[in-house]
Structures are given as C-alpha cells and as structure tokens.
Design an enzyme around this catalytic site. Structure first.
Site, short mmCIF file in Angstrom:
data_model
loop_
_atom_site.label_atom_id
_atom_site.label_comp_id
_atom_site.label_asym_id
_atom_site.label_seq_id
_atom_site.Cartn_x
_atom_site.Cartn_y
_atom_site.Cartn_z
N ASP A 58 -6.20 -6.79 4.64
CA ASP A 58 -5.94 -4.89 4.63
C ASP A 58 -6.11 -4.24 5.85
O ASP A 58 -7.26 -4.63 6.16
CB ASP A 58 -6.90 -4.43 3.39
CG ASP A 58 -6.51 -2.74 3.13
OD1 ASP A 58 -5.04 -2.81 3.70
OD2 ASP A 58 -6.47 -2.01 2.20
N MET A 112 -12.03 4.05 -0.39
CA MET A 112 -12.84 4.49 1.04
C MET A 112 -13.36 6.05 0.73
O MET A 112 -12.86 7.04 1.37
CB MET A 112 -12.16 5.27 1.73
CG MET A 112 -11.17 3.23 2.14
SD MET A 112 -9.92 3.10 3.52
CE MET A 112 -8.29 3.12 1.52
N HIS A 145 -8.18 1.09 -3.72
CA HIS A 145 -9.12 0.63 -3.01
C HIS A 145 -9.80 2.29 -2.57
O HIS A 145 -10.18 3.50 -2.33
CB HIS A 145 -8.51 0.16 -1.68
CG HIS A 145 -9.17 0.43 -0.32
ND1 HIS A 145 -8.81 0.29 0.79
CD2 HIS A 145 -10.25 0.44 -0.40
CE1 HIS A 145 -9.22 -0.28 1.97
NE2 HIS A 145 -10.45 0.39 1.02
N HIS A 203 -1.57 -1.56 -3.92
CA HIS A 203 -2.71 -0.98 -3.39
C HIS A 203 -2.54 0.44 -3.08
O HIS A 203 -1.78 0.85 -3.02
CB HIS A 203 -2.43 -2.11 -2.22
CG HIS A 203 -4.19 -2.06 -1.17
ND1 HIS A 203 -4.99 -2.28 -1.98
CD2 HIS A 203 -3.53 -0.80 -0.40
CE1 HIS A 203 -5.89 -1.87 -1.52
NE2 HIS A 203 -5.42 -1.39 0.14
N MET A 205 -8.50 8.29 -0.04
CA MET A 205 -9.56 9.16 0.69
C MET A 205 -9.99 9.81 1.20
O MET A 205 -9.29 11.31 0.91
CB MET A 205 -9.17 8.89 2.99
CG MET A 205 -8.17 7.56 2.89
SD MET A 205 -7.86 7.01 4.66
CE MET A 205 -6.40 5.56 4.29
N ASP A 207 -4.22 3.25 -1.61
CA ASP A 207 -5.80 3.95 -0.63
C ASP A 207 -5.97 5.35 -1.10
O ASP A 207 -5.50 6.28 -1.22
CB ASP A 207 -5.36 4.18 0.40
CG ASP A 207 -4.87 2.62 1.04
OD1 ASP A 207 -6.80 1.96 1.07
OD2 ASP A 207 -4.12 2.37 1.54
N SER A 266 0.75 -1.68 -0.16
CA SER A 266 0.46 0.20 0.36
C SER A 266 0.65 1.89 0.09
O SER A 266 1.77 1.56 1.09
CB SER A 266 -1.15 -0.44 1.50
OG SER A 266 -1.35 1.29 1.44
N MET A 280 -10.95 -5.68 5.14
CA MET A 280 -11.09 -4.70 6.42
C MET A 280 -10.18 -5.68 7.66
O MET A 280 -10.84 -6.13 8.37
CB MET A 280 -10.99 -3.87 6.71
CG MET A 280 -11.29 -3.08 5.13
SD MET A 280 -9.74 -1.74 3.94
CE MET A 280 -8.85 -1.50 5.85
#
Ligand code: DX5
Ligand code: ZN
Length: 236
Positions: free
Chosen positions: A187, A76, A74, A41, A45, A43, A16, A145
């Site tokens: 994750d 979020m 991913h 990966h 957010m 992320d 990540s 998660m």
C-alpha cells in the site's frame, strides 16, 4: 527476471477510495468494480495515529450496497478494538490494523475474526517483521506500507522491496508447513511503472489510490489503468 521472482496465482487490485471523489462515492465504487477491482480499499484515519482524518463506519455502510466485491478496511486509528464491531456491522470484509496501535495484538486479531472478517496486520516502513512472529496462525493478510501512512499520492519507498521478499518467504514457509493462506498486500505509491517489480518481490494484492482515481474519467479511464496495472504486474 530472476529465479526468485514471485508470480501470484491470483493478483488482487484494491483501489483506495482515499483518492476518489467523495461527493460521488457510490458512483466511484461502482465504477471501479465495473473496471475490474477485486477489493475496495477503505482508509480510516483518526487525526491521532496519523495526522489526517477521513471516513468511518457510516460511510462503509453507505457504500456497501453499491458493490459486491469485498471492502478492505485499513484502520489507521488508535486505539483499534472499539471500531472493529462497528466496521463489521457496516459491511467490512477484511480489517487490518497497525500493531503498535493495539495494546493486545493477539486479542484484536481474534476480535476481527470473531466478527466474521478476515484479519491482518499493517507494518509501516520502519516496523520490524517481528510483529508477525507469534501470530502467523491468526493472520489472513499482511499489509506492508510502502509509504508512511496518512496521505495518498506519496512516492513508493524502495526499501519495501527487500521487506516484501522477506515476508513472502515467511508466508510460503508457513503455508508449506500446513498453515492457512495469507495474502500479502502492499500500500502506497503503486503505479503502472513499478507494479511489476512490486509483484515480483512477493505481493499478491496491490492497493492503488492516485494511480486509479487520477485516471481521466470513470468510463474508459479506470478500466484502462486497471488493465495496465494488471498486465504490467503479470508480465513475465
Ligand atoms: C496511505 C493509505 C493508502 C493511500 C494510497 O496512508 O493507506 O491506501 O490511499 O494512495 P496512493 O496509491 O496514491 O499512494
Ligand atoms: Zn491504505
């Protein structure tokens, strides 16, 4: 080792970049690919679905030419749908999202696949497996998660292990009945000292942020930690 221990036919490691040096991101992703990463990966957010704020499609597009391995986005974020075409255009290969952040989960899964990406649901530590009930045929990946989403460097939540076993059973039953392959990714808090337990419980794809990017330097460090993660994961 017990009779029910899982051994993946292919183990995928997904560092990540949340824990990477963002000032040197191109170099960092090249280094993890050279060190044996299977996926990047990524992320995302939004300071709304989760309290943190990170990176978007422009950064995905910027790192795309630096790696040949798939980019595993991913999300979020809430809502989800408007970002799907932007990430697909930016070079994402897999897009996962949290079902409670989408009003129409089935539609979002179709949207991701229609844009040429693999699609998946992400379940938080307290999210029930019922989210998978009517959409197994539309999933390429399930992401469990093992920390609450929002930050790197948190501790693995042990209640993820029985959940991994339960999802592994569902996926195996689905595939035994002729269904498409579904990856099972985990994750949060994955380290060299717990990856073996995590993989034995059913994971075939492991995200690791601080464990990889916390290694001392890009040259020997990433390669060494990735090698240790892989050999620990597959040791029987
Ligand atoms: C947390 C992110 C994770 C995080 C993992 O919300 O989804 O991908 O970067 O970091 P580590 O491996 O440090 O727990
Ligand atoms: Zn993540």
């Amino acid at each position: 080792m017990t009779a029910t221990d899982f051994t993946p036919t292919q183990l995928r490691l997904a560092p990540s970049i949340l824990s990477a040096d963002f000032a040197r991101l191109g170099e960092e992703v090249r280094a993890i690919e050279a060190a044996g990463a299977d996926l990047v990966h990524f992320d995302v957010m939004d300071n709304h679905y989760v309290p943190n704020l990170t990176i978007g499609p422009l950064v995905c597009e910027a790192i795309r030419p630096h790696v040949t391995i798939p980019i595993d986005v991913h999300l979020m974020v809430e809502p989800v749908d408007s970002l799907v075409p932007l990430f697909a255009k930016a070079g994402a290969n897999l897009i996962t999202f949290h079902p409670e952040a989408s009003r129409h989960v089935d539609r979002t899964l179709s949207l991701i696949r229609d844009h040429g990406c693999k699609a998946g649901l992400v379940l938080n530590p307290a999210s029930p497996l019922q989210w998978l009930d009517h959409v197994m045929h539309k999933l390429d990946i399930v992401l469990l998660m093992s920390v609450n989403p929002g930050f790197g460097g948190q501790q693995f939540i042990p209640a993820t292990l029985p959940k991994l076993r339960a999802v592994r059973q569902r996926i195996d039953a689905h595939m035994a009945a002729g269904g498409q392959p579904i990856w099972l990714e985990v994750d949060g808090g994955v380290k060299t000292d717990n990856i073996q337990t995590i993989v034995r419980a059913g994971a075939d794809t492991c995200v690791a942020g601080s464990a990889v990017f916390g290694a001392p330097d890009a040259d020997g460090g990433y390669r060494t930690v990735m090698h240790t993660l892989r050999s620990q994961a597959l040791q029987r």
